[in-house]
Design a protein around this motif. Structure first.
Motif, PDB file in Angstrom:
ATOM      1  N   UNK A  21      -3.719  -2.083  -3.999  1.00 38.30           N
ATOM      2  CA  UNK A  21      -5.178  -2.072  -3.971  1.00 38.30           C
ATOM      3  C   UNK A  21      -5.712  -0.716  -4.422  1.00 38.30           C
ATOM      4  N   UNK A  22      -6.919  -0.746  -4.948  1.00 36.66           N
ATOM      5  CA  UNK A  22      -7.565   0.488  -5.375  1.00 36.66           C
ATOM      6  C   UNK A  22      -8.999   0.465  -4.870  1.00 36.66           C
ATOM      7  N   UNK A  23      -9.355   1.484  -4.108  1.00 38.12           N
ATOM      8  CA  UNK A  23     -10.709   1.606  -3.577  1.00 38.12           C
ATOM      9  C   UNK A  23     -11.505   2.509  -4.510  1.00 38.12           C
ATOM     10  N   UNK A  24     -12.687   2.054  -4.858  1.00 29.51           N
ATOM     11  CA  UNK A  24     -13.563   2.878  -5.681  1.00 29.51           C
ATOM     12  C   UNK A  24     -14.873   3.087  -4.929  1.00 29.51           C
ATOM     13  N   UNK A  25     -15.305   4.338  -4.853  1.00 33.23           N
ATOM     14  CA  UNK A  25     -16.535   4.699  -4.161  1.00 33.23           C
ATOM     15  C   UNK A  25     -17.501   5.262  -5.182  1.00 33.23           C
ATOM     16  N   UNK A  26     -18.694   4.717  -5.230  1.00 37.67           N
ATOM     17  CA  UNK A  26     -19.743   5.269  -6.089  1.00 37.67           C
ATOM     18  C   UNK A  26     -20.338   6.466  -5.349  1.00 37.67           C
ATOM     19  N   UNK A  27     -19.734   7.623  -5.553  1.00 34.89           N
ATOM     20  CA  UNK A  27     -20.092   8.824  -4.794  1.00 34.89           C
ATOM     21  C   UNK A  27     -21.540   9.253  -4.990  1.00 34.89           C
ATOM     22  N   UNK A  37     -15.333   5.112   7.365  1.00 34.52           N
ATOM     23  CA  UNK A  37     -14.293   5.975   7.921  1.00 34.52           C
ATOM     24  C   UNK A  37     -13.900   5.472   9.309  1.00 34.52           C
ATOM     25  N   UNK A  38     -14.879   5.097  10.108  1.00 31.70           N
ATOM     26  CA  UNK A  38     -14.625   4.620  11.466  1.00 31.70           C
ATOM     27  C   UNK A  38     -13.934   3.258  11.496  1.00 31.70           C
ATOM     28  N   UNK A  39     -14.223   2.382  10.541  1.00 26.46           N
ATOM     29  CA  UNK A  39     -13.702   1.020  10.561  1.00 26.46           C
ATOM     30  C   UNK A  39     -12.414   0.818   9.772  1.00 26.46           C
ATOM     31  N   UNK A  40     -11.957   1.813   9.032  1.00 23.10           N
ATOM     32  CA  UNK A  40     -10.721   1.671   8.255  1.00 23.10           C
ATOM     33  C   UNK A  40      -9.521   1.629   9.203  1.00 23.10           C
ATOM     34  N   UNK A  41      -8.760   0.523   9.212  1.00 28.07           N
ATOM     35  CA  UNK A  41      -7.626   0.434  10.133  1.00 28.07           C
ATOM     36  C   UNK A  41      -6.486   1.388   9.781  1.00 28.07           C
ATOM     37  N   UNK A  42      -6.380   1.792   8.528  1.00 23.99           N
ATOM     38  CA  UNK A  42      -5.322   2.706   8.096  1.00 23.99           C
ATOM     39  C   UNK A  42      -5.756   4.172   8.126  1.00 23.99           C
ATOM     40  N   UNK A  43      -7.033   4.408   8.394  1.00 29.92           N
ATOM     41  CA  UNK A  43      -7.582   5.776   8.480  1.00 29.92           C
ATOM     42  C   UNK A  43      -7.312   6.596   7.212  1.00 29.92           C
ATOM     43  N   UNK A  44      -7.587   5.968   6.059  1.00 32.45           N
ATOM     44  CA  UNK A  44      -7.353   6.657   4.786  1.00 32.45           C
ATOM     45  C   UNK A  44      -8.649   7.130   4.135  1.00 32.45           C
ATOM     46  N   UNK A  45      -9.774   6.926   4.794  1.00 32.47           N
ATOM     47  CA  UNK A  45     -11.059   7.385   4.277  1.00 32.47           C
ATOM     48  C   UNK A  45     -11.520   8.594   5.082  1.00 32.47           C
ATOM     49  N   UNK A  46     -12.137   9.538   4.399  1.00 32.18           N
ATOM     50  CA  UNK A  46     -12.639  10.727   5.075  1.00 32.18           C
ATOM     51  C   UNK A  46     -13.904  11.201   4.377  1.00 32.18           C
ATOM     52  N   UNK A  47     -14.735  11.904   5.113  1.00 29.43           N
ATOM     53  CA  UNK A  47     -15.922  12.502   4.514  1.00 29.43           C
ATOM     54  C   UNK A  47     -15.526  13.842   3.915  1.00 29.43           C
ATOM     55  N   UNK A  57     -25.884  14.413  -0.138  1.00 31.25           N
ATOM     56  CA  UNK A  57     -25.067  13.842   0.927  1.00 31.25           C
ATOM     57  C   UNK A  57     -23.589  14.141   0.686  1.00 31.25           C
ATOM     58  N   UNK A  58     -22.816  14.090   1.761  1.00 26.32           N
ATOM     59  CA  UNK A  58     -21.371  14.270   1.674  1.00 26.32           C
ATOM     60  C   UNK A  58     -20.729  12.903   1.452  1.00 26.32           C
ATOM     61  N   UNK A  59     -20.149  12.632   0.279  1.00 26.78           N
ATOM     62  CA  UNK A  59     -19.578  11.308   0.013  1.00 26.78           C
ATOM     63  C   UNK A  59     -18.214  11.122   0.665  1.00 26.78           C
ATOM     64  N   UNK A  60     -17.826   9.883   0.829  1.00 26.77           N
ATOM     65  CA  UNK A  60     -16.522   9.549   1.386  1.00 26.77           C
ATOM     66  C   UNK A  60     -15.480   9.618   0.272  1.00 26.77           C
ATOM     67  N   UNK A  61     -14.251   9.999   0.626  1.00 24.86           N
ATOM     68  CA  UNK A  61     -13.146  10.037  -0.333  1.00 24.86           C
ATOM     69  C   UNK A  61     -11.939   9.330   0.271  1.00 24.86           C
ATOM     70  N   UNK A  62     -11.052   8.884  -0.600  1.00 22.85           N
ATOM     71  CA  UNK A  62      -9.828   8.205  -0.189  1.00 22.85           C
ATOM     72  C   UNK A  62      -8.710   9.237  -0.145  1.00 22.85           C
ATOM     73  N   UNK A  63      -8.008   9.313   0.977  1.00 17.61           N
ATOM     74  CA  UNK A  63      -6.954  10.312   1.113  1.00 17.61           C
ATOM     75  C   UNK A  63      -5.583   9.798   0.685  1.00 17.61           C
ATOM     76  N   UNK A  64      -5.326   8.496   0.838  1.00 20.30           N
ATOM     77  CA  UNK A  64      -4.019   7.938   0.490  1.00 20.30           C
ATOM     78  C   UNK A  64      -4.203   6.519  -0.053  1.00 20.30           C
ATOM     79  N   UNK A  65      -4.394   6.419  -1.349  1.00 17.59           N
ATOM     80  CA  UNK A  65      -4.665   5.128  -1.986  1.00 17.59           C
ATOM     81  C   UNK A  65      -3.510   4.143  -1.794  1.00 17.59           C
ATOM     82  N   UNK A  66      -2.279   4.628  -1.774  1.00 17.46           N
ATOM     83  CA  UNK A  66      -1.118   3.748  -1.639  1.00 17.46           C
ATOM     84  C   UNK A  66      -1.052   3.083  -0.270  1.00 17.46           C
ATOM     85  N   UNK A  67      -1.692   3.661   0.735  1.00 16.07           N
ATOM     86  CA  UNK A  67      -1.658   3.099   2.085  1.00 16.07           C
ATOM     87  C   UNK A  67      -2.702   2.003   2.295  1.00 16.07           C
TER      88      UNK A  67
END
Length: 87
Positions: A21-27, A37-47, A57-67
């Motif tokens: 899977x690949x997450x894309x955020x329109x920053x 960030x709060x609802x991600x079960x794998x905790x791979x999103x961060x501000x 604003x501070x956008x969200x980023x993906x820390x570990x796309x493979x997870x």
């Protein structure tokens, strides 16, 4: 039954790598509310506290796309619809 070629992973293992899977955020439109960030079960999103988008604003980023397991929690909870998931 066909014999497997040496050095090649089984077909199922090759398919798993292609289906990552690949997450894309329109920053530019992310308001940094933190719901995804709060609802991600794998905790791979961060501000990302180091940079701001064009709206200040501070956008969200993906820390570990493979997870990412492509559950869609971040996509469904985002009030601004800035997250898309490709599989």
């Amino acid at each position: 039954m066909r014999a497997r070629r040496p050095g090649k992973p089984p077909r199922a293992a090759r398919r798993e790598r292609c289906d990552m899977a690949r997450i894309m955020v329109d920053e530019g439109f992310c308001k940094g509310c933190g719901l995804c960030v709060a609802y991600c079960p794998k905790k791979i999103l961060t501000l990302n506290g180091e940079e701001l988008n064009s709206s200040g604003y501070t956008p969200v980023t993906v820390t570990d796309m493979a997870a990412c397991i492509a559950c869609g929690s971040c996509y469904r909870i985002c009030p601004d619809c800035v997250i898309t998931i490709e599989k």
